[in-house]
Design a protein around this motif. Structure first.
Motif, PDB file in Angstrom:
ATOM      1  N   LEU A 130       0.826  -1.205   0.000  1.00 56.35           N
ATOM      2  CA  LEU A 130       0.000   0.000   0.000  1.00 56.35           C
ATOM      3  C   LEU A 130       0.859   1.253   0.000  1.00 56.35           C
ATOM      4  O   LEU A 130       0.644   2.181  -0.789  1.00 56.35           O
ATOM      5  CB  LEU A 130      -0.921  -0.012   1.228  1.00 56.35           C
ATOM      6  N   ASP A 131       1.863   1.290   0.883  1.00 58.27           N
ATOM      7  CA  ASP A 131       2.784   2.421   0.984  1.00 58.27           C
ATOM      8  C   ASP A 131       4.060   1.902   1.626  1.00 58.27           C
ATOM      9  O   ASP A 131       4.167   1.849   2.854  1.00 58.27           O
ATOM     10  CB  ASP A 131       2.170   3.545   1.817  1.00 58.27           C
ATOM     11  N   ALA A 132       5.018   1.502   0.788  1.00 60.64           N
ATOM     12  CA  ALA A 132       6.220   0.837   1.296  1.00 60.64           C
ATOM     13  C   ALA A 132       7.056   1.735   2.193  1.00 60.64           C
ATOM     14  O   ALA A 132       7.731   1.263   3.107  1.00 60.64           O
ATOM     15  CB  ALA A 132       7.072   0.334   0.135  1.00 60.64           C
ATOM     16  N   ALA A 133       7.014   3.050   1.947  1.00 60.12           N
ATOM     17  CA  ALA A 133       7.802   3.965   2.776  1.00 60.12           C
ATOM     18  C   ALA A 133       7.189   4.102   4.165  1.00 60.12           C
ATOM     19  O   ALA A 133       7.886   4.049   5.186  1.00 60.12           O
ATOM     20  CB  ALA A 133       7.908   5.323   2.102  1.00 60.12           C
ATOM     21  N   ALA A 134       5.878   4.280   4.224  1.00 64.11           N
ATOM     22  CA  ALA A 134       5.198   4.453   5.514  1.00 64.11           C
ATOM     23  C   ALA A 134       4.976   3.127   6.229  1.00 64.11           C
ATOM     24  O   ALA A 134       5.010   3.064   7.464  1.00 64.11           O
ATOM     25  CB  ALA A 134       3.858   5.153   5.308  1.00 64.11           C
ATOM     26  N   TYR A 135       4.735   2.074   5.446  1.00 65.61           N
ATOM     27  CA  TYR A 135       4.431   0.760   6.016  1.00 65.61           C
ATOM     28  C   TYR A 135       5.319  -0.303   5.363  1.00 65.61           C
ATOM     29  O   TYR A 135       4.860  -1.099   4.556  1.00 65.61           O
ATOM     30  CB  TYR A 135       2.960   0.415   5.812  1.00 65.61           C
ATOM     31  N   PRO A 136       6.605  -0.309   5.675  1.00 68.88           N
ATOM     32  CA  PRO A 136       7.520  -1.265   5.055  1.00 68.88           C
ATOM     33  C   PRO A 136       7.198  -2.692   5.466  1.00 68.88           C
ATOM     34  O   PRO A 136       6.628  -2.936   6.535  1.00 68.88           O
ATOM     35  CB  PRO A 136       8.885  -0.836   5.596  1.00 68.88           C
ATOM     36  N   SER A 228      14.248   0.460   8.107  1.00 66.17           N
ATOM     37  CA  SER A 228      13.172  -0.314   7.490  1.00 66.17           C
ATOM     38  C   SER A 228      13.711  -0.987   6.240  1.00 66.17           C
ATOM     39  O   SER A 228      14.751  -0.594   5.686  1.00 66.17           O
ATOM     40  CB  SER A 228      12.001   0.592   7.114  1.00 66.17           C
ATOM     41  N   SER A 229      13.012  -2.002   5.788  1.00 69.52           N
ATOM     42  CA  SER A 229      13.412  -2.676   4.557  1.00 69.52           C
ATOM     43  C   SER A 229      13.396  -1.701   3.382  1.00 69.52           C
ATOM     44  O   SER A 229      14.260  -1.766   2.498  1.00 69.52           O
ATOM     45  CB  SER A 229      12.484  -3.858   4.279  1.00 69.52           C
ATOM     46  N   TYR A 230      12.456  -0.791   3.372  1.00 68.16           N
ATOM     47  CA  TYR A 230      12.369   0.193   2.288  1.00 68.16           C
ATOM     48  C   TYR A 230      13.593   1.104   2.306  1.00 68.16           C
ATOM     49  O   TYR A 230      14.173   1.397   1.256  1.00 68.16           O
ATOM     50  CB  TYR A 230      11.092   1.010   2.443  1.00 68.16           C
ATOM     51  N   GLU A 231      13.998   1.535   3.485  1.00 66.69           N
ATOM     52  CA  GLU A 231      15.184   2.385   3.610  1.00 66.69           C
ATOM     53  C   GLU A 231      16.444   1.644   3.170  1.00 66.69           C
ATOM     54  O   GLU A 231      17.418   2.265   2.719  1.00 66.69           O
ATOM     55  CB  GLU A 231      15.324   2.877   5.049  1.00 66.69           C
ATOM     56  N   ALA A 232      16.427   0.323   3.303  1.00 64.58           N
ATOM     57  CA  ALA A 232      17.580  -0.482   2.901  1.00 64.58           C
ATOM     58  C   ALA A 232      17.600  -0.746   1.401  1.00 64.58           C
ATOM     59  O   ALA A 232      18.540  -1.358   0.888  1.00 64.58           O
ATOM     60  CB  ALA A 232      17.573  -1.806   3.653  1.00 64.58           C
ATOM     61  N   GLY A 233      16.568  -0.299   0.690  1.00 64.07           N
ATOM     62  CA  GLY A 233      16.520  -0.472  -0.759  1.00 64.07           C
ATOM     63  C   GLY A 233      15.665  -1.616  -1.234  1.00 64.07           C
ATOM     64  O   GLY A 233      15.719  -1.997  -2.412  1.00 64.07           O
ATOM     65  N   PHE A 234      14.826  -2.163  -0.342  1.00 66.50           N
ATOM     66  CA  PHE A 234      13.956  -3.275  -0.709  1.00 66.50           C
ATOM     67  C   PHE A 234      12.553  -2.744  -0.977  1.00 66.50           C
ATOM     68  O   PHE A 234      11.933  -2.153  -0.092  1.00 66.50           O
ATOM     69  CB  PHE A 234      13.920  -4.319   0.411  1.00 66.50           C
ATOM     70  N   PRO A 235      11.998  -2.943  -2.183  1.00 67.70           N
ATOM     71  CA  PRO A 235      10.709  -2.326  -2.529  1.00 67.70           C
ATOM     72  C   PRO A 235       9.510  -2.900  -1.791  1.00 67.70           C
ATOM     73  O   PRO A 235       8.448  -2.269  -1.761  1.00 67.70           O
ATOM     74  CB  PRO A 235      10.603  -2.554  -4.040  1.00 67.70           C
TER      75      PRO A 235
END
Length: 357
Positions: A130-136, A228-235
């Motif tokens: 839904l929102d990978a940045a806010a909800y990784p 977060s996984s998103y911050e680590a580069g994982f979509p």
């Protein structure tokens, strides 16, 4: 003697396959008669793997999977490894929510890279967050007592993740983001369901876990968020992965197409009814309302078709390159060989169905 992936999977005993089916929580819906224009699927059983028991409650919130012209057996499995084994052994036809890196990783580890003709498993759709940045999908955390407060401090510490899936991919991408590799930490692999408890108790110092599984410990300070996984580069995508044998079976393929239409409409409904979904986390996992709301949003996905040149294929191709660079993949993978595009129309039909409800 070195065995290829398919051969290794066939070594899984019939007894293991039966235990996977019998031991999993399951629910089924009765098949309805097929129309004259459609194949008779009344003798078809579609075995669908899912990951959390709370999903049974969520599926029951709507009628999307009722009165199917075939029978659905829902099978709860533990982690990417167990799910890949179940797919390979024929215990399930498809997995709804399997890590999108599990199939590429299996191809990379096999004796020979999988091709469109030889791959025993294929992606048939992606699940977009839904929102990978806010909800990784995952968060890398440290037991607070370890004194670790940043990713670049994890060298030399015990480090755990779920092997072979999104957790492992996010964990290794996180290390790469601060110039570290798996050789710089003490990798400690434990069963997927035990990972949250292991970092909460301090049995391991650092873990990559699903956010919903660690929320309470984050809130009370037992563990410290590192990234977060998103911050680590994982979509943060997952997949719907099916056995090639099931895809190629005419009746199973028709059932899968119908399932994807229903799953697409259901997923869109779920995004629009997060409050109702959140209540299932309160009931099943005893989360407080705030935690449940975050869990519902974190798990919300929409279904993305896989077509050449499409956004889903582009994202996956770029991800495989990054995972090879991080050391997660043992060799480069050609993603064009690992998906099947025949269900794009079924997904589009689900989008249209959702718009009319």
């Amino acid at each position: 003697m070195s065995l290829d992936f398919t051969s290794r999977l066939h070594l899984v005993s019939r007894r293991v396959a039966m235990l996977l089916m019998a031991g999993a929580a399951a629910a089924s819906f009765s098949a309805a008669p097929a129309s004259a224009e459609e194949p008779d699927l009344s003798d078809v059983t579609l075995n669908v793997g899912i990951f959390q028991e709370v999903q049974f409650l969520q599926i029951a919130l709507t009628d999307h999977f009722k009165d199917t012209p075939y029978k659905i057996e829902w099978v709860r499995l533990n982690g990417a490894g167990g799910t890949m084994q179940a797919l390979g052994a024929g215990a399930i036809d498809l997995s709804w929510g399997l890590s999108d890196v599990a199939v590429p990783n299996a191809s990379a580890l096999d004796v020979a890279p999988w091709t469109a003709d030889t791959a025993p498993l294929k992606h048939i759709a992606l699940l977009a967050p839904l929102d990978a940045a806010a909800y990784p999908s995952h968060v890398i955390v440290a037991n607070t007592a370890s004194g670790i407060t940043a990713l670049d401090q994890v060298a030399g510490h015990s480090y755990t993740y779920q092997e072979g899936g999104n957790s492992a991919a996010a964990a290794l991408l996180a290390l790469k983001s601060v110039g570290l590799t798996a050789d710089d930490v003490d990798i400690t692999l434990i069963p997927a369901d035990s990972i949250p408890a292991s970092v909460i108790s301090g049995a391991v110092d650092v873990a990559t876990v699903q956010w919903a599984q660690i929320q309470e410990a984050l809130d009370d300070g037992t563990v410290t968020r590192l990234a977060s996984s998103y911050e680590a580069g994982f979509p943060g995508y997952t997949s719907i992965t099916a056995r090639t044998q099931s895809i190629e079976d005419p009746k199973k393929s028709a059932a899968i197409a119908d399932f994807l239409t229903r799953a697409t409409a259901y997923s869109n409904w779920r995004v629009d009814h997060l409050e109702a979904v959140a209540q299932t986390y309160v009931e099943a996992q005893q989360l407080n309302p705030d935690q449940a709301a975050r869990a519902a949003a974190s798990a919300a996905t929409t279904i993305v078709p896989l077509v050449a040149g499409g956004e889903g294929v582009k994202i996956q191709t770029e991800l495989q390159d990054a995972l090879f660079a991080s050391g997660f993949l043992a060799r480069e993978v050609d993603y064009s060989q690992l998906y099947d595009d025949r269900f794009a129309d079924a997904i589009e039909a689900g989008e249209a169905l959702g718009a009319t409800e």
